[in-house]
Write an enzyme that holds these catalytic residues in place. Sequence first.
Site, short mmCIF file in Angstrom:
data_model
loop_
_atom_site.label_atom_id
_atom_site.label_comp_id
_atom_site.label_asym_id
_atom_site.label_seq_id
_atom_site.Cartn_x
_atom_site.Cartn_y
_atom_site.Cartn_z
N GLU A 142 0.82 -1.22 0.00
CA GLU A 142 0.00 0.00 0.00
C GLU A 142 0.85 1.27 0.00
OE1 GLU A 142 -3.00 -0.34 3.08
OE2 GLU A 142 -4.21 -1.59 1.77
N GLU A 297 -6.17 -8.24 -0.87
CA GLU A 297 -6.75 -8.32 0.47
C GLU A 297 -8.24 -8.11 0.33
OE1 GLU A 297 -4.87 -5.54 3.14
OE2 GLU A 297 -2.87 -6.04 2.42
C1 GLA Z 1 -4.13 -2.79 4.74
C2 GLA Z 1 -2.78 -3.46 4.78
C3 GLA Z 1 -2.77 -4.71 5.58
C4 GLA Z 1 -3.51 -4.52 6.84
C5 GLA Z 1 -4.91 -4.11 6.53
C6 GLA Z 1 -5.73 -3.95 7.77
O1 GLA Z 1 -4.92 -3.15 3.70
O2 GLA Z 1 -2.28 -3.72 3.50
O3 GLA Z 1 -1.44 -5.03 5.87
O4 GLA Z 1 -2.87 -3.56 7.59
O5 GLA Z 1 -4.89 -2.87 5.87
O6 GLA Z 1 -5.31 -2.86 8.54
#
Ligand code: GLA
Length: 658
Positions: A142, A297
Amino acid sequence: MLIGADYYPEHWPKDRWPTDAKLMHEAGIGLVRMGEFAWNRFEPEEGRYDFSWLDEVMRLQARYGIRVILGTPSATPTAWQVAKWPDLLPMKADGTTFPFGIRRHYCPQHEGYRDACRRMADAMARRWGRSKQVIGWQIDNEFGALDGGGTCFCPRCLRAWRAWLRRRYGTLDALNEAWGANFWAQQYTDWDQIVAPMQPVTSQNPGLALDWRRFSSEGMVEFQQVQVDALRAHARDQFISTNLMGMYEELDYEALAAPLDIAGWDNYPIWAAEAVDPAMGHAVTRGLKQRGFLVFEQQSGPAGWNSMTAAPRPGQIRMWTWQSIGHGADAVVYFRWRACRFGTEQYWHGILGHDGVPRRRYKEVQRTAREVARLSKALAAAQVRPQAAIWHTYDSNWVIRFQPGWDKMTLWDEAKRFGRAFARRGIAYDVVTPKADLARYRLIVCPHAVILRPDHVEALRRFAEAGGTVVFTPRSGERTWANQVTPEPRPGLLRKLAGCSIGEYDMVRQDKPGQVEMAATGRLYDAFGWCDLLEIEGASVVARYAAEFYSGTPAATVNRVGKGRVYYIGASAEDAFYDDLLSRLAEEARIPTVGPLPPNVEVLERRGKAGRFLIIVNYTGDAQSVDIGAKGKNLLGKGTVGPKIDLEPYGVRVISVQ
Ligand code: GLA
Ligand code: ZN
């Protein structure tokens, strides 16, 4: 088509790993993503790499045929790295630094850290670049997800910023001209006088503010490129990607995704009251490569750091998964396998709770994975093929965020007004940027295209001349690429194309809306926001204002351009306006429609050699019924269904149609 889980074996004792692999297999999980925060385990001390523990995990998973996406751990520099390089910590606009341990605590311009990341990616790629079990790579995690969105105000970044400006402008005269430095005596006589926007960006010179965003975004793209190159050198038959964040707006995703093989994003729909939010996130991600993508995710439990959201309701995890697939995801990876007992994310739940016991969410994942597995071949051979697109630039978005003009204006809100209307007629749309191939669409909507380059206008003109329909919305064409207001009457570069110009404009509050009247039907709609008052220069009137001192003034126009049409919509309006406008646009552009569908029910389509598949999702917790105008084979159940379909709360149908 794969269903997966984000897995952190480093959080659990070794003797649990075999149980996890077995439970994953039994749930139908065929893919895990691992490694993206494990720098301390991969390189416990400088230069001593240890990948053996992950090999051991992968061997256990290989027994069940589980494939792997490996994350490079650059989002989490270690304590020993920060001790070695105190200047690695990124600096905030107020001159203080972010602390260690919060994740993403690195200056993207730090040469030492860039090189450490290169060496790490190189070592990982040498180790696993030929592994058949590893299908691809996620670089970092991210990008931008830290206050400031990837900006760093440290002295190194200030130097890099000045060098960047020098490359961009060549001379100080050119920079002073572009930024309008005669305003408030902002003229620079030496490159070293140039500041970074350390005060709130809103009070900064708009040219400087926009260039700073561009510079910061490019810095992150360069940071990523070091790892792209290192991985490419050894990765064979493995994709390289990163996990994006859908409608995230701090970084230029067009540039970030350009060197990647496939786009992917992180989807947490529990915050999204409306289907259009995840739908738009999918469309952004799909539009970056104009093809299928990954969900790195996907929410699978109550979420939060120090407090939590509601638990996903029965059926919701399954519905979100099918929604992702219906929008073009070719793999859906759940975040995460198991809630962690420690660390910042103690309350961020996954398929399993802290105790690791399979319960309701596990069973729902299992059911979903089985359904997907059964249809996997057919669906993988079918794609989402939109005939409509929403076209935007990150630059316009940044400009609107610094200076919304109408204080509620956001680019995504305007895009979502169209997104909801598209969904109500079952029309798929990509969200694209200027590099996209426009020829595959028939209709392109450009929400708040505030700032445009001549080549953007040229590409849209060619698209219209060849028979396409282009729609601009308020404030389009207002500015030059340097972020100055156009010297021409608005809409500046778009004036000829739109066949109208803008005299005045008014800012109208959404809670005290004005009105527009559709010329063809006489129907009235609430209108608000930045309202452009249009003057006809060859276009015809589509709608007129029906309130205020400008009642009767054109509010929307259409201009014939070659074989196509260009619309200029001068105001934002209530949803019904877009529904009616879109009926007309779809008919003119010959885009097939269904419905109108109830809000938050989506009829999605993948098609290809294997046929046409409709994926129907009820995003709501209420029963819904839809008429899809066709009959088809019920692939998740028995027999034939349609044209009328009753959906249970969070219900899903997958049907094949002729
Ligand atoms: C993001 C991150 C994950 C995790 C989630 C939940 O999407 O990429 O590593 O931290 O949020 O907080
Ligand atoms: Zn910095």
